[in-house]
Design an enzyme around this catalytic site. Structure first.
Site, mmCIF file in Angstrom:
data_model
loop_
_atom_site.group_PDB
_atom_site.id
_atom_site.type_symbol
_atom_site.label_atom_id
_atom_site.label_comp_id
_atom_site.label_asym_id
_atom_site.label_seq_id
_atom_site.Cartn_x
_atom_site.Cartn_y
_atom_site.Cartn_z
ATOM 1 N N ASP A 9 0.892 -1.107 0.169
ATOM 2 C CA ASP A 9 0.116 0.010 0.004
ATOM 3 C C ASP A 9 0.858 1.094 -0.026
ATOM 4 O O ASP A 9 1.876 1.229 0.381
ATOM 5 C CB ASP A 9 -0.879 -0.166 1.234
ATOM 6 C CG ASP A 9 -1.816 1.280 1.369
ATOM 7 O OD1 ASP A 9 -2.370 1.701 0.540
ATOM 8 O OD2 ASP A 9 -1.375 1.882 2.744
ATOM 9 N N ASP A 11 -0.172 5.025 1.100
ATOM 10 C CA ASP A 11 -0.275 6.157 2.028
ATOM 11 C C ASP A 11 -0.610 5.374 3.397
ATOM 12 O O ASP A 11 -1.343 4.597 3.783
ATOM 13 C CB ASP A 11 -1.882 6.830 1.838
ATOM 14 C CG ASP A 11 -1.863 7.612 0.388
ATOM 15 O OD1 ASP A 11 -0.986 8.416 0.387
ATOM 16 O OD2 ASP A 11 -2.575 7.158 -0.538
ATOM 17 N N ASN A 51 -5.688 2.583 -3.637
ATOM 18 C CA ASN A 51 -6.712 3.471 -3.935
ATOM 19 C C ASN A 51 -6.259 4.696 -3.964
ATOM 20 O O ASN A 51 -5.798 5.241 -3.019
ATOM 21 C CB ASN A 51 -7.858 3.168 -2.970
ATOM 22 C CG ASN A 51 -8.307 1.868 -2.785
ATOM 23 O OD1 ASN A 51 -8.265 0.907 -3.588
ATOM 24 N ND2 ASN A 51 -9.084 1.421 -1.463
ATOM 25 N N ARG A 91 -11.318 -1.220 -6.305
ATOM 26 C CA ARG A 91 -10.982 -0.378 -5.052
ATOM 27 C C ARG A 91 -10.986 -1.392 -3.974
ATOM 28 O O ARG A 91 -12.086 -2.148 -3.772
ATOM 29 C CB ARG A 91 -12.243 0.576 -4.985
ATOM 30 C CG ARG A 91 -11.958 1.470 -3.838
ATOM 31 C CD ARG A 91 -13.041 2.453 -3.913
ATOM 32 N NE ARG A 91 -13.133 3.243 -2.371
ATOM 33 C CZ ARG A 91 -12.139 4.300 -2.210
ATOM 34 N NH1 ARG A 91 -11.339 4.631 -3.043
ATOM 35 N NH2 ARG A 91 -12.052 4.733 -0.981
#
Ligand SMILES: [Mg+2]
Ligand SMILES: [Zn+2]
Length: 185
Positions: A9, A11, A51, A91
Site C-alpha cells: 500500500d 499512504d 486506492n 477499489r
C-alpha cells in the site's frame, strides 16, 4: 516457503500519513527505500497496491503515481482511480487489482504478501484471495487495531509490524535461507 511477490500500500505504509498526498509532495519514510531493496534482493517482485480516487477527480494523474512508484523501485503499480460510489471491481477491499496482477504476472496469490496500514481495505482484500497479510502500525495501523478493529473483525493478519522495514524483515524470514527456495516449509 517460496514466495512470489509483495504488494505494498502507499499512504501510511511507505510514507505520508494515511491520507491523500499528491506524489510531488509525498514524503517516504526513512526506511522505505531500504525495504524495497531488501525485497528485491530476496528475489521477490514488488508491486504498489493503492486506492487513489483523486485520479478520477482530476487532482492527480495515474502517470504521476506510476512515476513515483517506479522511482522507488516498484516493478509495477496497481492503482484504483475510482470513487467508492463507482462500484468498480478494483477499489480495495475488492481484490480486483490482486487478481489482475496474478493474471499479468502468473502469480499464485497464496504465495504473495500484502503489506498495508488499513485493516478494512488492505487486509480484507488480501484475505479474499488467500494472500499473507501484514499490517503495519504506521498511517492508520494503530487505528485499525483499535477503534476500527470491528470493521475487519473476521480477518487476522499473519503479522503486525511496527513499520515497513520490520514487515520486510519478517517476509524475508519466511524464505528459507534467504534464497526463495521452492521447498515448502
Ligand atoms: Mg494506506
Ligand atoms: Zn477502481
Amino acid at each position: 516457503m517460496k514466495l512470489e511477490a509483495v504488494f505494498i500500500d502507499r499512504d501510511g505504509t511507505i510514507g505520508g500519513n494515511g491520507h491523500f498526498i499528491h506524489p510531488r509532495d509525498f514524503q517516504l519514510f526513512e526506511f522505505t527505500n531500504q525495504s524495497i531493496k531488501l525485497l528485491k534482493e530476496a528475489g521477490l517482485k514488488v508491486f504498489a497496491f493503492t486506492n487513489q480516487n483523486r485520479i478520477s477527480r482530476g487532482e492527480a494523474t495515474r502517470s504521476e503515481f506510476e512515476e513515483q512508484f517506479k522511482s522507488i523501485g516498484f516493478d509495477a503499480a496497481y492503482i484504483c482511480p475510482h470513487d467508492k460510489e463507482s462500484g468498480c471491481n478494483c477499489r480495495k477491499p475488492v481484490p480486483g487489482l490482486l487478481l489482475q496482477a496474478a493474471r499479468e504476472h502468473m502469480l499464485d496469490l497464496t504465495r504473495c504478501v500484502v503489506i498495508g496500514d488499513v485493516g478494512s481495505t488492505d487486509m480484507i482484500a488480501a484475505a479474499k484471495v488467500g494472500a499473507i497479510k501484514v499490517l503495519v502500525r504506521t498511517g492508520w495501523g494503530e487505528g485499525s487495531l483499535g477503534e476500527y478493529r470491528h470493521t475487519w473483525a473476521d480477518v487476522e493478519p499473519e503479522y503486525i509490524a511496527d513499520h515497513l522495514l520490520y514487515a520486510v524483515k519478517w517476509v524475508r524470514s519466511l524464505i528459507k535461507n534467504g534464497d526463495n527456495s521452492p521447498v515448502e516449509k
